[in-house]
Write a protein that holds these residues in place. Structure first.
Motif, PDB file in Angstrom:
ATOM      1  N   ARG A  83       0.930  -1.248  -0.124  1.00 40.72           N
ATOM      2  CA  ARG A  83      -0.149  -0.063   0.063  1.00 40.72           C
ATOM      3  C   ARG A  83       0.879   1.236   0.280  1.00 40.72           C
ATOM      4  NH1 ARG A  83      -3.427  -1.361   3.658  1.00 40.72           N
ATOM      5  NH2 ARG A  83      -5.134  -2.026   2.257  1.00 40.72           N
ATOM      6  N   GLY A  84       2.076   1.038   0.664  1.00 37.89           N
ATOM      7  CA  GLY A  84       2.966   2.367   0.739  1.00 37.89           C
ATOM      8  C   GLY A  84       3.542   2.492  -0.413  1.00 37.89           C
ATOM      9  N   MET A  85       4.141   1.508  -1.249  1.00 37.06           N
ATOM     10  CA  MET A  85       5.196   1.715  -2.504  1.00 37.06           C
ATOM     11  C   MET A  85       4.462   1.791  -3.590  1.00 37.06           C
ATOM     12  SD  MET A  85       8.175   1.887  -1.310  1.00 37.06           S
ATOM     13  CE  MET A  85       9.285   1.197  -2.738  1.00 37.06           C
ATOM     14  N   PHE A  86       3.299   0.926  -3.467  1.00 39.97           N
ATOM     15  CA  PHE A  86       2.585   0.713  -4.952  1.00 39.97           C
ATOM     16  C   PHE A  86       1.225   1.631  -4.935  1.00 39.97           C
ATOM     17  CE2 PHE A  86       5.445  -2.745  -5.109  1.00 39.97           C
ATOM     18  CZ  PHE A  86       5.938  -2.640  -6.425  1.00 39.97           C
ATOM     19  N   GLY A  87       0.998   2.076  -3.620  1.00 38.54           N
ATOM     20  CA  GLY A  87      -0.146   3.190  -3.569  1.00 38.54           C
ATOM     21  C   GLY A  87       0.220   4.443  -3.275  1.00 38.54           C
ATOM     22  N   TRP A  88       0.447   4.832  -2.102  1.00 37.92           N
ATOM     23  CA  TRP A  88       0.952   6.203  -2.051  1.00 37.92           C
ATOM     24  C   TRP A  88       2.209   6.708  -2.711  1.00 37.92           C
ATOM     25  CZ3 TRP A  88      -3.083   8.411  -0.046  1.00 37.92           C
ATOM     26  CH2 TRP A  88      -3.915   7.656   0.777  1.00 37.92           C
ATOM     27  N   MET A  89       3.174   5.902  -2.653  1.00 36.56           N
ATOM     28  CA  MET A  89       4.291   6.488  -3.471  1.00 36.56           C
ATOM     29  C   MET A  89       3.985   6.607  -5.217  1.00 36.56           C
ATOM     30  SD  MET A  89       8.393   5.652  -3.343  1.00 36.56           S
ATOM     31  CE  MET A  89       8.424   4.126  -4.185  1.00 36.56           C
ATOM     32  N   MET A  90       3.238   5.420  -5.558  1.00 32.54           N
ATOM     33  CA  MET A  90       3.014   5.548  -6.859  1.00 32.54           C
ATOM     34  C   MET A  90       1.992   6.666  -7.210  1.00 32.54           C
ATOM     35  SD  MET A  90       1.668   2.546  -9.493  1.00 32.54           S
ATOM     36  CE  MET A  90       3.246   1.897  -9.668  1.00 32.54           C
ATOM     37  N   LEU A  91       1.127   6.899  -6.317  1.00 29.78           N
ATOM     38  CA  LEU A  91       0.239   8.040  -6.715  1.00 29.78           C
ATOM     39  C   LEU A  91       1.069   9.326  -6.444  1.00 29.78           C
ATOM     40  CD1 LEU A  91      -2.905   9.247  -6.526  1.00 29.78           C
ATOM     41  CD2 LEU A  91      -2.662   9.271  -4.014  1.00 29.78           C
ATOM     42  N   HIS A  92       1.840   9.580  -5.697  1.00 31.49           N
ATOM     43  CA  HIS A  92       2.496  10.572  -5.977  1.00 31.49           C
ATOM     44  C   HIS A  92       3.539  10.857  -7.130  1.00 31.49           C
ATOM     45  CE1 HIS A  92       6.768  12.335  -5.160  1.00 31.49           C
ATOM     46  NE2 HIS A  92       6.144  13.489  -4.750  1.00 31.49           N
ATOM     47  N   THR A  93       4.255   9.690  -7.488  1.00 29.97           N
ATOM     48  CA  THR A  93       4.984   9.678  -8.589  1.00 29.97           C
ATOM     49  C   THR A  93       3.987   9.896  -9.705  1.00 29.97           C
ATOM     50  OG1 THR A  93       6.301   7.992  -7.695  1.00 29.97           O
ATOM     51  CG2 THR A  93       6.257   8.293 -10.024  1.00 29.97           C
ATOM     52  N   GLY A  94       2.670   9.491  -9.750  1.00 31.18           N
ATOM     53  CA  GLY A  94       2.002   9.679 -10.950  1.00 31.18           C
ATOM     54  C   GLY A  94       1.520  11.131 -11.207  1.00 31.18           C
ATOM     55  N   LEU A 147      12.913   5.587   1.560  1.00 30.13           N
ATOM     56  CA  LEU A 147      12.765   5.931   0.103  1.00 30.13           C
ATOM     57  C   LEU A 147      11.684   6.683  -0.157  1.00 30.13           C
ATOM     58  CD1 LEU A 147      14.003   5.519  -2.584  1.00 30.13           C
ATOM     59  CD2 LEU A 147      12.853   3.313  -2.642  1.00 30.13           C
ATOM     60  N   MET A 148      10.386   6.402   0.312  1.00 35.12           N
ATOM     61  CA  MET A 148       9.270   7.290   0.165  1.00 35.12           C
ATOM     62  C   MET A 148       9.343   8.876   0.446  1.00 35.12           C
ATOM     63  SD  MET A 148       6.321   4.489   1.384  1.00 35.12           S
ATOM     64  CE  MET A 148       5.013   5.619   1.126  1.00 35.12           C
ATOM     65  N   ILE A 149      10.079   8.775   1.433  1.00 40.79           N
ATOM     66  CA  ILE A 149      10.440  10.322   2.159  1.00 40.79           C
ATOM     67  C   ILE A 149      11.366  11.238   1.265  1.00 40.79           C
ATOM     68  CG2 ILE A 149      11.298  11.775   4.215  1.00 40.79           C
ATOM     69  CD1 ILE A 149      10.606   9.364   6.005  1.00 40.79           C
ATOM     70  N   GLY A 150      12.163  10.491   0.631  1.00 35.52           N
ATOM     71  CA  GLY A 150      13.181  10.839  -0.158  1.00 35.52           C
ATOM     72  C   GLY A 150      12.540  11.290  -1.625  1.00 35.52           C
ATOM     73  N   ILE A 151      11.660  10.445  -2.131  1.00 31.77           N
ATOM     74  CA  ILE A 151      10.839  10.708  -3.380  1.00 31.77           C
ATOM     75  C   ILE A 151      10.018  11.915  -2.925  1.00 31.77           C
ATOM     76  CG2 ILE A 151       9.052   9.933  -4.653  1.00 31.77           C
ATOM     77  CD1 ILE A 151      11.848   8.773  -5.493  1.00 31.77           C
ATOM     78  N   ALA A 152       9.450  11.966  -1.849  1.00 31.55           N
ATOM     79  CA  ALA A 152       8.388  13.059  -1.723  1.00 31.55           C
ATOM     80  C   ALA A 152       9.132  14.412  -1.700  1.00 31.55           C
ATOM     81  CB  ALA A 152       7.610  12.842  -0.087  1.00 31.55           C
ATOM     82  N   VAL A 153      10.531  14.543  -1.081  1.00 33.60           N
ATOM     83  CA  VAL A 153      11.295  15.823  -1.269  1.00 33.60           C
ATOM     84  C   VAL A 153      11.309  16.341  -2.609  1.00 33.60           C
ATOM     85  CG1 VAL A 153      13.278  16.706  -0.852  1.00 33.60           C
ATOM     86  CG2 VAL A 153      12.421  15.377   0.795  1.00 33.60           C
ATOM     87  N   VAL A 154      11.439  15.328  -3.656  1.00 34.73           N
ATOM     88  CA  VAL A 154      11.201  15.774  -5.056  1.00 34.73           C
ATOM     89  C   VAL A 154       9.999  16.429  -5.372  1.00 34.73           C
ATOM     90  CG1 VAL A 154      11.473  14.812  -7.515  1.00 34.73           C
ATOM     91  CG2 VAL A 154      12.697  14.119  -5.810  1.00 34.73           C
ATOM     92  N   GLY A 155       8.959  15.719  -5.025  1.00 33.87           N
ATOM     93  CA  GLY A 155       7.567  16.301  -5.449  1.00 33.87           C
ATOM     94  C   GLY A 155       7.355  17.811  -4.882  1.00 33.87           C
ATOM     95  N   LEU A 156       7.638  17.850  -3.318  1.00 28.70           N
ATOM     96  CA  LEU A 156       7.597  19.105  -2.800  1.00 28.70           C
ATOM     97  C   LEU A 156       8.262  20.308  -3.459  1.00 28.70           C
ATOM     98  CD1 LEU A 156       6.097  20.175  -0.292  1.00 28.70           C
ATOM     99  CD2 LEU A 156       8.053  19.836   1.073  1.00 28.70           C
ATOM    100  N   ALA A 157       9.745  19.862  -3.610  1.00 30.51           N
ATOM    101  CA  ALA A 157      10.471  20.676  -4.249  1.00 30.51           C
ATOM    102  C   ALA A 157       9.972  21.229  -5.618  1.00 30.51           C
ATOM    103  CB  ALA A 157      11.935  20.274  -4.599  1.00 30.51           C
ATOM    104  N   THR A 158       9.444  20.439  -6.250  1.00 22.52           N
ATOM    105  CA  THR A 158       8.944  20.530  -7.765  1.00 22.52           C
ATOM    106  C   THR A 158       7.753  21.509  -7.630  1.00 22.52           C
ATOM    107  OG1 THR A 158       9.530  18.614  -8.728  1.00 22.52           O
ATOM    108  CG2 THR A 158       7.738  19.601  -9.614  1.00 22.52           C
TER     109      THR A 158
END
Length: 244
Positions: A83-94, A147-158
């Motif tokens: 749910r974390g990796m393929f749910g919340w993180m994929m939602l953010h990445t999408g 890893l989810m926190i690191g990816i989130a930093v990219v989205g926030l910075a964007t």
């Protein structure tokens, strides 16, 4: 039925993502500004919009039923991880992919008409990616996945940097081009990261969380962004010198 729908989305996601991953290199490597650059750039942009949208749909199904949508991973990972990796993180990445593709497309479409970039959709996407990033980071903290926190930093910075540019009262001639490069190469980083990281879960699950799978596309993408932005600045200096 749910699994069939999910697999259909996966197939469509792979097709659009592959199209974008191939189209990406034509405008990056080829001559800038010509008809070929524009045609392949549009192919890449709309492939990324479709890929991101499909990723959002896949993530929502995963959030509803993580084990039902990923039965091949049952026993390897628990429901919270999926749910974390393929749910919340994929939602953010999408959402991030959609954000970057649309923002970059508007920058090149509107060029010097800076105010035209401040559409409700474009502004809304900035807040959407920041909200998704915060949720992704929180969920990563809860399940112990940095890893989810690191990816989130990219989205926030964007979201923050895009909003800064969108609300900038005055822009230089080359600024919109720099933003176009940043955004669309960023979308390319997103699709290659998805292929290497999310895709590895299906083939080599033990490599899914390996830092190299996530960092390599980022390093290459950042190098491309820096190279092209320096090229834009060199052209701007030449124009100033020619006028002087």
């Amino acid at each position: 039925m749910e699994l069939l729908l999910f697999h259909s989305l996966v197939v469509a996601h792979i097709l659009t993502g592959t199209t974008g991953a191939i189209a990406f290199w034509v405008p990056v490597i080829g001559r800038k500004g010509g008809g070929r650059h524009r045609r392949w750039g549009r192919v890449f942009t709309f492939a990324m919009l479709a890929t991101g949208s499909l990723a959002v749909m896949m993530s929502l199904l995963t959030l509803l039923d993580p084990l039902g949508t990923h039965p091949h991973l049952e026993g390897r990972f628990d429901a919270a991880f999926l749910r974390g990796m393929f749910g919340w993180m994929m939602l953010h990445t999408g959402i991030l992919t959609i954000n970057l593709a649309w923002y970059g497309y508007l920058c090149i479409t509107n060029k010097g008409r800076h105010a035209a970039n401040r559409t409700k959709l474009n502004l809304g996407l900035q807040y959407a990616v920041m909200a998704a990033a915060l949720v992704c980071a929180a969920q990563g903290w809860i399940i112990g996945q940095p890893l989810m926190i690191g990816i989130a930093v990219v989205g926030l910075a964007t979201g923050l940097t895009n909003l800064w540019f969108l609300h900038k009262p005055r822009v230089e001639r080359q600024d919109w081009l720099k933003e176009h490069i940043k955004a669309l190469v960023g979308a390319g980083i997103s699709v290659y990261t998805a292929f290497m990281a999310f895709g590895s879960v299906r083939v080599f699950p033990e490599l899914a969380l390996h830092p190299a799978m996530w960092s390599l596309p980022l390093v290459v993408g950042l190098a491309i962004i820096i190279w092209h932005r320096l090229g834009v600045e060199r052209q701007a200096r030449r124009r100033v010198g020619a006028v002087a």
